[in-house]
Design a protein around this motif. Structure first.
Motif, mmCIF file in Angstrom:
data_model
loop_
_atom_site.group_PDB
_atom_site.id
_atom_site.type_symbol
_atom_site.label_atom_id
_atom_site.label_comp_id
_atom_site.label_asym_id
_atom_site.label_seq_id
_atom_site.Cartn_x
_atom_site.Cartn_y
_atom_site.Cartn_z
ATOM 1 N N SER A 102 -10.975 -19.585 -0.798
ATOM 2 C CA SER A 102 -11.508 -19.023 -2.046
ATOM 3 C C SER A 102 -10.726 -17.783 -2.452
ATOM 4 O O SER A 102 -10.425 -17.565 -3.630
ATOM 5 N N GLU A 103 -10.401 -16.953 -1.473
ATOM 6 C CA GLU A 103 -9.627 -15.743 -1.730
ATOM 7 C C GLU A 103 -8.234 -16.083 -2.252
ATOM 8 O O GLU A 103 -7.712 -15.412 -3.156
ATOM 9 N N ALA A 104 -7.642 -17.132 -1.694
ATOM 10 C CA ALA A 104 -6.320 -17.559 -2.155
ATOM 11 C C ALA A 104 -6.376 -18.036 -3.594
ATOM 12 O O ALA A 104 -5.481 -17.733 -4.400
ATOM 13 N N VAL A 105 -7.416 -18.783 -3.954
ATOM 14 C CA VAL A 105 -7.540 -19.282 -5.325
ATOM 15 C C VAL A 105 -7.745 -18.125 -6.292
ATOM 16 O O VAL A 105 -7.111 -18.072 -7.363
ATOM 17 N N ASP A 106 -8.640 -17.191 -5.948
ATOM 18 C CA ASP A 106 -8.824 -16.019 -6.809
ATOM 19 C C ASP A 106 -7.501 -15.281 -7.003
ATOM 20 O O ASP A 106 -7.161 -14.839 -8.109
ATOM 21 N N THR A 107 -6.740 -15.145 -5.929
ATOM 22 C CA THR A 107 -5.447 -14.471 -6.007
ATOM 23 C C THR A 107 -4.475 -15.240 -6.887
ATOM 24 O O THR A 107 -3.767 -14.646 -7.717
ATOM 25 N N ALA A 108 -4.410 -16.556 -6.717
ATOM 26 C CA ALA A 108 -3.466 -17.359 -7.495
ATOM 27 C C ALA A 108 -3.724 -17.217 -8.993
ATOM 28 O O ALA A 108 -2.786 -17.085 -9.789
ATOM 29 N N VAL A 109 -4.992 -17.239 -9.383
ATOM 30 C CA VAL A 109 -5.319 -17.083 -10.803
ATOM 31 C C VAL A 109 -4.973 -15.677 -11.281
ATOM 32 O O VAL A 109 -4.417 -15.488 -12.371
ATOM 33 N N ALA A 129 -9.400 -26.436 -15.356
ATOM 34 C CA ALA A 129 -9.865 -27.022 -14.095
ATOM 35 C C ALA A 129 -10.630 -28.306 -14.416
ATOM 36 O O ALA A 129 -11.011 -28.543 -15.571
ATOM 37 N N ARG A 130 -10.860 -29.107 -13.405
ATOM 38 C CA ARG A 130 -11.402 -30.445 -13.637
ATOM 39 C C ARG A 130 -12.866 -30.567 -13.227
ATOM 40 O O ARG A 130 -13.337 -29.882 -12.312
ATOM 41 N N THR A 131 -13.568 -31.449 -13.900
ATOM 42 C CA THR A 131 -14.937 -31.786 -13.530
ATOM 43 C C THR A 131 -14.963 -32.259 -12.082
ATOM 44 O O THR A 131 -14.125 -33.067 -11.668
ATOM 45 N N GLY A 132 -15.918 -31.764 -11.297
ATOM 46 C CA GLY A 132 -16.064 -32.209 -9.915
ATOM 47 C C GLY A 132 -15.100 -31.590 -8.934
ATOM 48 O O GLY A 132 -15.145 -31.901 -7.743
ATOM 49 N N ALA A 133 -14.227 -30.692 -9.411
ATOM 50 C CA ALA A 133 -13.275 -30.044 -8.503
ATOM 51 C C ALA A 133 -13.983 -28.999 -7.662
ATOM 52 O O ALA A 133 -14.965 -28.395 -8.100
ATOM 53 N N TYR A 134 -13.471 -28.761 -6.463
ATOM 54 C CA TYR A 134 -13.940 -27.642 -5.649
ATOM 55 C C TYR A 134 -12.757 -26.731 -5.374
ATOM 56 O O TYR A 134 -11.760 -27.150 -4.772
ATOM 57 N N HIS A 135 -12.891 -25.466 -5.791
ATOM 58 C CA HIS A 135 -11.829 -24.486 -5.567
ATOM 59 C C HIS A 135 -12.335 -23.222 -4.880
ATOM 60 O O HIS A 135 -11.564 -22.272 -4.727
ATOM 61 N N GLY A 136 -13.594 -23.199 -4.472
ATOM 62 C CA GLY A 136 -14.113 -22.044 -3.775
ATOM 63 C C GLY A 136 -15.413 -21.559 -4.362
ATOM 64 O O GLY A 136 -15.961 -22.143 -5.312
ATOM 65 N N SER A 137 -15.910 -20.449 -3.811
ATOM 66 C CA SER A 137 -17.236 -19.969 -4.206
ATOM 67 C C SER A 137 -17.300 -18.453 -4.356
ATOM 68 O O SER A 137 -18.380 -17.871 -4.269
ATOM 69 N N LEU A 138 -16.162 -17.806 -4.576
ATOM 70 C CA LEU A 138 -16.180 -16.361 -4.812
ATOM 71 C C LEU A 138 -16.395 -16.098 -6.303
ATOM 72 O O LEU A 138 -17.381 -16.544 -6.870
#
Length: 429
Positions: A102-109, A129-138
């Protein structure tokens, strides 16, 4: 008491896991369970590996902690970054180290948006982002996740543009082929970008294969068509490799399998075989160079986390990569995936089963909508029989450790078959 993630507090005390070996774990009551999804898609080398334990111990005795702030670093962090640049797709030139997916995704954005500021396009802040995707919870990672359970009850950041998922079983139109589905989704992406305005969008994020969304394997032609649309509009692509990375699909990264050449790339989970909290964000030379220029102008690169580049976590990750390379993890995933696929053939056409899908060493069996029972019932039945599956709606997901044996795979599929039959018999009674 702990506030347990993704858990209904009314469910009572959780099952406490106290030990693990290979693909098996043991709870506090002495019950053993085969974990068919490697914990949370991550324990690629099983639940206790002596080499990884030794790597952590040796590093902690030498240098248990240091940071990467203010022109300092630790050798394991520098070595890990260099190794990741070496093994990731050729588009990746630099690496930022963090602690979790989750931290990596927040950082990438954050970095994708910073690139637009650096290149004097400050209006391009939205992310697709896509329907049904999971990219984290932060924060931003939860906003990108296309599932209500990480949104409900929280005030999350905005700026997300949602498009459809490539789910052939659930989302094809009547008489639509897989290729037609891929082309339709690419047209939808193009139309959405035009409606929003390409000048407002910085990037799109996507998992090569959607994991926690239900092991959704895109149809042939999907990713080439999507990447063509993004390039035409000058939109960067963030490959979320948190689940697909480090051999899972039969290549080192999902981006290799689909020839994605990402502009940014997130990594975690199997990066350390789940034995240390570490993640990484890969940046293309274009992105990294722009951020360097901007940081020099501002006097610093103003982003970092206390435990990013933690020497013990990085030492474990480096050892995990060595083990993955020695075993040839992509080859293991292909071979064991084929063995698992053969065992799953019995589920095709089985009453109550709607779909069976697999790529590399990740797979799913989806219960049909008219089965008279659901995935939660099958999962509970399987747990009572000693196997943990990941239950995603009516999908039973499998992502076994690379160290799972042939006997483990037979046990996993035998229990799944018996559980489906038991649920079907109850529904018919």
């Amino acid at each position: 008491m702990q506030l347990y993630p993704f858990t209904d507090p009314a469910a009572g005390a959780p099952r406490q896991i106290v030990a693990g070996e290979g693909a098996w774990v043991t709870d506090a009551d002495g019950n053993r369970f085969l974990d068919a999804v490697a914990g949370l898609w991550c324990a690629s080398l099983g639940f206790s590996d002596e080499r990884l334990a030794r790597a952590a111990y040796d590093q902690i005795r030498t240098l248990g902690y240091y940071h990467s702030f203010k022109n300092r670093s630790a050798k394991p962090a520098d070595d890990l970054a260099a190794k990741l640049v070496e093994m990731t797709p050729g588009s990746i030139a630099r690496v930022f180290l963090a602690c979790g997916g989750s931290e990596a995704v927040d950082t990438a954005v954050k970095l994708a948006r910073s690139f637009r500021i650096a290149t004097e396009e400050p209006g391009r802040m939205k992310v697709i982002a896509r329907t049904g995707a999971y990219h984290g919870s932060l924060g931003m990672s939860a906003s990108l996740t296309g599932m209500g359970y990480v949104h409900d009850g929280f005030a999350l950041p905005g700026g997300v543009v949602r498009v459809g998922r490539p789910h052939p079983y659930r989302d094809k139109h009547p008489n639509e082929s897989d290729r037609q589905l891929a082309d339709r989704l690419a047209r939808e992406l193009d139309e959405t970008i035009r409606a929003e305005g390409a000048e407002t969008i910085c990037a799109m994020i996507g998992e090569p294969v959607m994991g926690a969304g239900g092991v959704i394997i895109p149809p042939e032609g999907y990713w080439p068509a999507m990447r063509e649309v993004l390039r035409a509009h000058g939109i960067h692509f963030i490959a979320d490799e948190v689940i697909c990375g480090f051999g899972r699909l039969g290549t080192w990264f999902g981006s290799d399998h689909y020839d994605l050449a990402p502009d940014l790339m997130t990594m975690a989970k199997q990066l350390s075989a789940a034995m240390s909290p570490v993640s990484a964000v890969g940046l293309s030379a274009e992105v990294a160079d722009a951020l360097d220029v901007q940081s020099a102008r501002l006097g610093t690169f103003g982003h970092g986390v206390t435990y990013g580049g933690h020497p013990a976590a990085c030492a474990v990750a480096l050892e995990a990569i060595r083990i993955h390379e020695e075993m040839d993890a992509p080859k293991v995933a292909r071979q064991k995936g084929e063995a698992l696929g053969a065992l799953l053939e019995r589920f095709r056409g089985m009453p109550g089963v709607g779909d069976v899908r697999r790529l590399g060493f990740i797979a799913a069996v989806e219960i049909a909508p008219d089965a008279g029972f659901g995935g939660a019932e099958v999962g509970a039945e399987a747990e009572a029989r000693g196997v943990f599956f990941r239950i995603i709606g009516d999908t039973l997901a499998m992502c076994p450790p690379y160290v799972a044996t042939d006997e483990d795979l037979r046990r996993m599929t035998d229990v799944l078959e018996a559980s489906i039959k038991a649920c079907r018999a109850r529904a018919a009674a």
